[in-house]
Design a protein around this motif. Structure first.
Motif, PDB file in Angstrom:
ATOM      1  N   THR A   1     -32.754  -5.862  47.289  1.00  0.00           N
ATOM      2  CA  THR A   1     -32.152  -7.167  47.003  1.00  0.00           C
ATOM      3  C   THR A   1     -32.444  -8.097  48.172  1.00  0.00           C
ATOM      4  OG1 THR A   1     -30.388  -6.026  45.838  1.00  0.00           O
ATOM      5  CG2 THR A   1     -30.019  -8.341  46.341  1.00  0.00           C
TER       6      THR A   1
ATOM      7  N   MET B   1     -31.987 -11.902  49.756  1.00  0.00           N
ATOM      8  CA  MET B   1     -31.245 -13.173  49.697  1.00  0.00           C
ATOM      9  C   MET B   1     -31.685 -14.055  50.863  1.00  0.00           C
ATOM     10  SD  MET B   1     -29.131 -12.733  47.101  1.00  0.00           S
ATOM     11  CE  MET B   1     -28.109 -14.193  47.249  1.00  0.00           C
TER      12      MET B   1
ATOM     13  N   ARG C   1     -25.570 -18.869  45.403  1.00  0.00           N
ATOM     14  CA  ARG C   1     -26.784 -18.495  46.142  1.00  0.00           C
ATOM     15  C   ARG C   1     -27.659 -17.680  45.212  1.00  0.00           C
ATOM     16  NH1 ARG C   1     -27.401 -20.787  51.090  1.00  0.00           N
ATOM     17  NH2 ARG C   1     -28.370 -18.963  52.017  1.00  0.00           N
ATOM     18  N   MET C   2     -28.943 -17.931  45.281  1.00  0.00           N
ATOM     19  CA  MET C   2     -29.860 -17.226  44.389  1.00  0.00           C
ATOM     20  C   MET C   2     -30.801 -16.356  45.203  1.00  0.00           C
ATOM     21  SD  MET C   2     -31.663 -18.236  41.141  1.00  0.00           S
ATOM     22  CE  MET C   2     -32.957 -17.224  40.446  1.00  0.00           C
ATOM     23  N   GLY C   3     -31.071 -15.180  44.709  1.00  0.00           N
ATOM     24  CA  GLY C   3     -31.982 -14.272  45.395  1.00  0.00           C
ATOM     25  C   GLY C   3     -32.841 -13.505  44.414  1.00  0.00           C
ATOM     26  N   LYS C   4     -33.573 -12.542  44.952  1.00  0.00           N
ATOM     27  CA  LYS C   4     -34.488 -11.741  44.141  1.00  0.00           C
ATOM     28  C   LYS C   4     -34.069 -10.286  44.188  1.00  0.00           C
ATOM     29  CE  LYS C   4     -37.758 -13.405  46.773  1.00  0.00           C
ATOM     30  NZ  LYS C   4     -39.029 -13.670  47.454  1.00  0.00           N
ATOM     31  N   VAL C   5     -34.353  -9.587  43.113  1.00  0.00           N
ATOM     32  CA  VAL C   5     -34.131  -8.149  43.129  1.00  0.00           C
ATOM     33  C   VAL C   5     -35.415  -7.480  42.638  1.00  0.00           C
ATOM     34  CG1 VAL C   5     -32.946  -8.323  40.912  1.00  0.00           C
ATOM     35  CG2 VAL C   5     -32.677  -6.277  42.248  1.00  0.00           C
ATOM     36  N   ILE C   6     -35.844  -6.454  43.360  1.00  0.00           N
ATOM     37  CA  ILE C   6     -37.084  -5.764  43.022  1.00  0.00           C
ATOM     38  C   ILE C   6     -36.792  -4.287  42.865  1.00  0.00           C
ATOM     39  CG2 ILE C   6     -39.436  -5.226  43.796  1.00  0.00           C
ATOM     40  CD1 ILE C   6     -39.257  -7.858  45.464  1.00  0.00           C
ATOM     41  N   GLU C   7     -37.057  -3.759  41.674  1.00  0.00           N
ATOM     42  CA  GLU C   7     -36.853  -2.331  41.404  1.00  0.00           C
ATOM     43  C   GLU C   7     -38.170  -1.601  41.568  1.00  0.00           C
ATOM     44  OE1 GLU C   7     -33.313  -2.615  38.007  1.00  0.00           O
ATOM     45  OE2 GLU C   7     -35.163  -1.479  37.663  1.00  0.00           O
ATOM     46  N   LEU C   8     -38.183  -0.627  42.479  1.00  0.00           N
ATOM     47  CA  LEU C   8     -39.402   0.130  42.749  1.00  0.00           C
ATOM     48  C   LEU C   8     -39.234   1.561  42.261  1.00  0.00           C
ATOM     49  CD1 LEU C   8     -39.561  -0.953  46.478  1.00  0.00           C
ATOM     50  CD2 LEU C   8     -41.108  -1.828  44.734  1.00  0.00           C
ATOM     51  N   GLU C   9     -40.162   2.019  41.444  1.00  0.00           N
ATOM     52  CA  GLU C   9     -40.200   3.415  41.016  1.00  0.00           C
ATOM     53  C   GLU C   9     -41.029   4.166  42.055  1.00  0.00           C
ATOM     54  OE1 GLU C   9     -38.427   5.648  39.130  1.00  0.00           O
ATOM     55  OE2 GLU C   9     -38.340   3.931  37.797  1.00  0.00           O
ATOM     56  N   LEU C  10     -40.391   5.131  42.772  1.00  0.00           N
ATOM     57  CA  LEU C  10     -41.099   5.834  43.842  1.00  0.00           C
ATOM     58  C   LEU C  10     -41.296   7.303  43.490  1.00  0.00           C
ATOM     59  CD1 LEU C  10     -39.127   4.377  46.901  1.00  0.00           C
ATOM     60  CD2 LEU C  10     -41.334   3.609  46.021  1.00  0.00           C
TER      61      LEU C  10
ATOM     62  N   MET D   1     -41.530  -1.537  53.104  1.00  0.00           N
ATOM     63  CA  MET D   1     -42.165  -2.431  52.123  1.00  0.00           C
ATOM     64  C   MET D   1     -41.529  -3.813  52.156  1.00  0.00           C
ATOM     65  SD  MET D   1     -42.447   0.087  48.840  1.00  0.00           S
ATOM     66  CE  MET D   1     -42.662   1.830  49.176  1.00  0.00           C
TER      67      MET D   1
ATOM     68  N   LEU E   1     -43.886  -6.829  53.077  1.00  0.00           N
ATOM     69  CA  LEU E   1     -44.403  -7.635  51.962  1.00  0.00           C
ATOM     70  C   LEU E   1     -43.331  -8.391  51.179  1.00  0.00           C
ATOM     71  CD1 LEU E   1     -47.020  -8.209  50.173  1.00  0.00           C
ATOM     72  CD2 LEU E   1     -46.057  -6.519  48.628  1.00  0.00           C
ATOM     73  N   LEU E   2     -42.238  -7.694  50.862  1.00  0.00           N
ATOM     74  CA  LEU E   2     -41.336  -8.261  49.854  1.00  0.00           C
ATOM     75  C   LEU E   2     -40.497  -9.421  50.370  1.00  0.00           C
ATOM     76  CD1 LEU E   2     -40.125  -4.870  48.320  1.00  0.00           C
ATOM     77  CD2 LEU E   2     -42.065  -6.263  47.624  1.00  0.00           C
TER      78      LEU E   2
END
Lengths: 80, 80
Positions: free
Chosen positions: B6, B8, B37-46, B61, B65-66
């Motif tokens: 997550t 922010m 407040r707005m943010g990003k969420v990135i789901e990573l399959e590991l 990561m 990068l993210l």
């Protein structure tokens, strides 16, 4: 109270942004990364003091404005 | 395992997208909404099977990068 609305593309909906991130991670040498999905998180500061009411209000906001429920699913979490 | 990153904007960094959402919600009649407040969420399959290793990898990561750590903070959660 604070409501955290997490919005993700539904399963089956193509996620080119997630795909791009996955490729970029693989190119950086992170071989352990498989599928990547990207979504949005919105933190709402609410004057509401009752957790159940706050959750209901945030869900209504998500349905009416924040999420496109045709292609996106959302979940609401109340904190604080 | 699945890692959820997550991201922010840091406190004090202007968030025009969040402000726009807040105004739109107020205009729709949601008067109880304060700061947004707005943010990003990135789901990573590991493929990683150890939770501690998975968390460390996902944090690397995020740093590389993210997230833009100059203006953004991130948190990593391991699920499943």
């Amino acid at each position: 109270m604070k409501a955290i609305v997490t919005i993700m593309l539904k399963n089956g909906v193509l996620d080119p942004q997630g795909k791009a991130i996955g490729h970029a991670l693989n190119n950086l040498g992170f071989d352990q990364v498989g599928e990547v999905r990207m979504g949005k998180v919105i933190e709402l500061e609410l004057t509401e003091t009752d957790a159940a009411n706050a959750k209901e209000a945030a869900e209504e906001m998500a349905r009416k404005l924040l999420a496109n429920t045709v292609i996106e699913s959302f979940k609401v979490e109340i904190v604080g």
